[in-house]
Design an enzyme around this catalytic site. Sequence first.
Site, PDB file in Angstrom:
ATOM      1  CE  LYS A 159     -27.139 -12.481 -17.620  1.00  0.00           C
ATOM      2  NZ  LYS A 159     -26.313 -13.069 -18.690  1.00  0.00           N
ATOM      3  CB  THR A 160     -27.066 -12.928  -9.426  1.00  0.00           C
ATOM      4  OG1 THR A 160     -25.868 -12.269  -9.000  1.00  0.00           O
ATOM      5  CG2 THR A 160     -26.706 -14.125 -10.277  1.00  0.00           C
ATOM      6  CB  ILE A 189     -23.780  -4.286  -7.420  1.00  0.00           C
ATOM      7  CG1 ILE A 189     -24.734  -3.282  -6.756  1.00  0.00           C
ATOM      8  CG2 ILE A 189     -24.556  -5.334  -8.193  1.00  0.00           C
ATOM      9  CD1 ILE A 189     -25.618  -3.872  -5.665  1.00  0.00           C
ATOM     10  CG  LEU A 190     -20.244  -8.615  -4.416  1.00  0.00           C
ATOM     11  CD1 LEU A 190     -19.945  -9.782  -3.484  1.00  0.00           C
ATOM     12  CD2 LEU A 190     -19.074  -7.650  -4.460  1.00  0.00           C
ATOM     13  CG  ASN A 191     -23.255 -11.533 -11.145  1.00  0.00           C
ATOM     14  OD1 ASN A 191     -23.313 -10.852 -12.158  1.00  0.00           O
ATOM     15  ND2 ASN A 191     -23.472 -12.837 -11.160  1.00  0.00           N
ATOM     16  CD  GLN A 233     -32.072 -12.924  -5.206  1.00  0.00           C
ATOM     17  OE1 GLN A 233     -32.455 -12.912  -4.046  1.00  0.00           O
ATOM     18  NE2 GLN A 233     -32.460 -13.850  -6.059  1.00  0.00           N
ATOM     19  CD  GLU A 240     -35.271 -11.369   3.717  1.00  0.00           C
ATOM     20  OE1 GLU A 240     -36.165 -11.891   4.391  1.00  0.00           O
ATOM     21  OE2 GLU A 240     -34.160 -11.030   4.197  1.00  0.00           O
ATOM     22  N   GLY A 291     -27.002  -6.955   1.886  1.00  0.00           N
ATOM     23  CA  GLY A 291     -28.047  -7.862   1.427  1.00  0.00           C
ATOM     24  C   GLY A 291     -29.069  -7.203   0.529  1.00  0.00           C
TER      25      GLY A 291
END
Length: 734
Positions: A628-629, A624-626, A633, A700, A697
């Site tokens: 918050k975002t 998980i790179l960020n 998502q 979705e 990803g």
Amino acid sequence: MTQPTMDRVDARAKVTGAARYAADHNLPGTAHAHVMTSTIGRGRIVSMDLGTARAAGGVIEIYTPDHPLAFPGTLPGLAAVFAEPRHPLADHEVHYYGQIVALVVAETSEQARDAAALVKVAYEAQPPKSDFEQAKQNPAEPPETGLPLGKRITKLAPGVADIDAALAASEVRVETTYDVPPRHHNMMEPHAVVAVWQDGKLTVYSGTQGPVAHALELASVLGVQPTDVHVVSPYVGGAFGGKAFTWAPALLAAAAARALGRPVKVVTSREQLFTVTGHRAASSQTIGLGAHRDGRLNAIKHHTTSQSIVEDPGYRTTPKYYATPNADIKLMVTPGMNLPTATIMRAPGDEVGSFALESAIDELAVELGMDPIELRMTNYLDATLTEGKPYSSKHLEECYQVGAERFGWSRRHAQPGGVTDGDWLAGMGMASAILDAGRAPTTVRVAFRPNGTVTVACATSDAGTGMWTIMAMTGARALQVPADRIRPALGDSGLPVAGNNDMYGAVGSAATATVTPAILVAAKEAVGKLVEHATTAAGSPLFGATDVRYEQGHLIGAGKSVEFGRLLTLTKTAEVGAQGTSANLDDSYAYASYAAHFCEVRVNRWTGEPRLSRFTSVVDAGAILNTKTARNQITGGVLFGLAAAMFEEGRVEGATGRISNANLADYLLPVNADTVEIDVHFLDYPDTRLSPTGARGIGELGTVGAAAAFANAVYNATGRRVRALPITPDKLLT
């Protein structure tokens, strides 16, 4: 471990209005065009009276099938399958209600709209074929497109004649049908475009998920070279697949601008979005499950009828979920329907397929008297069902375990209706979510600047998913500088290409996994160029040094240290940079992201109103790179799936083909009062087989399975199994 988090780089621009979306571009001399749509669902245009409209104030031109615009080419590649291949104003035939029949161009948008209302059209109408319930009674084989969609998949154990025989031989069976109505993207920003030609070259300001693909599609249809089309799209106000391909408004604006020799702007109305751009097709899925008494699956049958090959839930879902010796996946379509073109929509196939399969698994658990998690673990899939490929990284079993503990699954009553609170019945449900993961090789340019900033550039897109921020974070990590010194550049077809065959932008939940590895490669190449520059450029404090290295934004060697911005200032250099291209994906593995959804609902025993009360998602999506975002998502995806469960449906009048709720008053979407604070937990296991950054990803993933979790919770609360979305009070009272 501590997960990285960062505010959105583009947040301030968006909340202050500084971000310029497509319709915000007002070029000198811009003409405004309004599309006019048909008021019949099938037939032919007999005549068009334009006299009054042409005499209206400010009208410049009116384009019709009798006076069409020039489209010498066709849509290429995937766009020919996933968008509308028929050119706007191509002929006098009307194929669906809301089809574009005229384009009115005027000096202002108000003048164009008012003049369009004065155009009188005479039709020769015929009864439309627009009733999906009727059409699905006589389906046909899907068309050949060269894609795997629509291909029948059959896996049978030795000696088994067919899937029905496998089901008949099973000790426990469930077989039922699940129906999903049409659904529409309804992103905040409508489709809008401003087109301008200069010296034979086209510039288009357009909200798009793939700037390079958009440019290629426009060039192909307009009959010009791809290098002569420049798409500018730094900000996109939502898309969900609806802006992945090129639709009629963009084609009309570009062609009209060429014909008139001045910029042309087209902004679609909310009602027009329901017909002139794509939607999710209706589908009807029959799921048959056969199992042994201990829960081991013996057979899975997944047969679907859909308006379009785009929505192939069996192919998208069934091979990824559960182990079984016998499976049969088949798609049939209802061709020739008088309905607007269907296209991809967030988690195409996966969303509707997971609703059916995960509801059916819940029904089987009831028949077996098993806990739904136990049944899923009994049939856990370690390799792909059809090819036997091992998964690159899979921790779905931990998602179940962690989710059950966080949610309090042990307090669930197996008997429906076992928990009451006054007038409310409470229930719990859960579902799995699996989404194919992937990436494409792409190219990124990294460039150091004299002002101490670094540009990280790629022709990808940010449809609200957080790419601006991920590019900044990844660039900062690779170059060991603060993220506020990274200047992302994206949303421009003139930047380095984002994706294999120029098709990848913000699509397929693959943008982060596609772009971030290329940033690492480009950063390494750019650092090498910077070190070379430091030792060879006149004016450099490190000129002639042989042991120069780069650390945290500084060039160090020969007992000296100079910050890169200072170095470029001293050498009077505008920039030093390099491009980097990521490697191909190893296809010996299967790649996917996973989640376990847990849902609690309350249903009013007198009104039948279902309400969401709690929701937990535990996610295995690589690194998980960020956070918050990423949480944004997953939360948005879950709400997207719950919207299908609770509210969303396009209502088509069978007699006319008209979408009767083509507005945001009658087409219901969740609001704050309909949701709760969603509990999201990430396992954060880097998938380094997929990508050097370890990310998969998630855009979705939250959508997948959410509707099933809600439906299963409603059953647990009420004992009523609703198999047709949305789950509205009338279905719980009858």
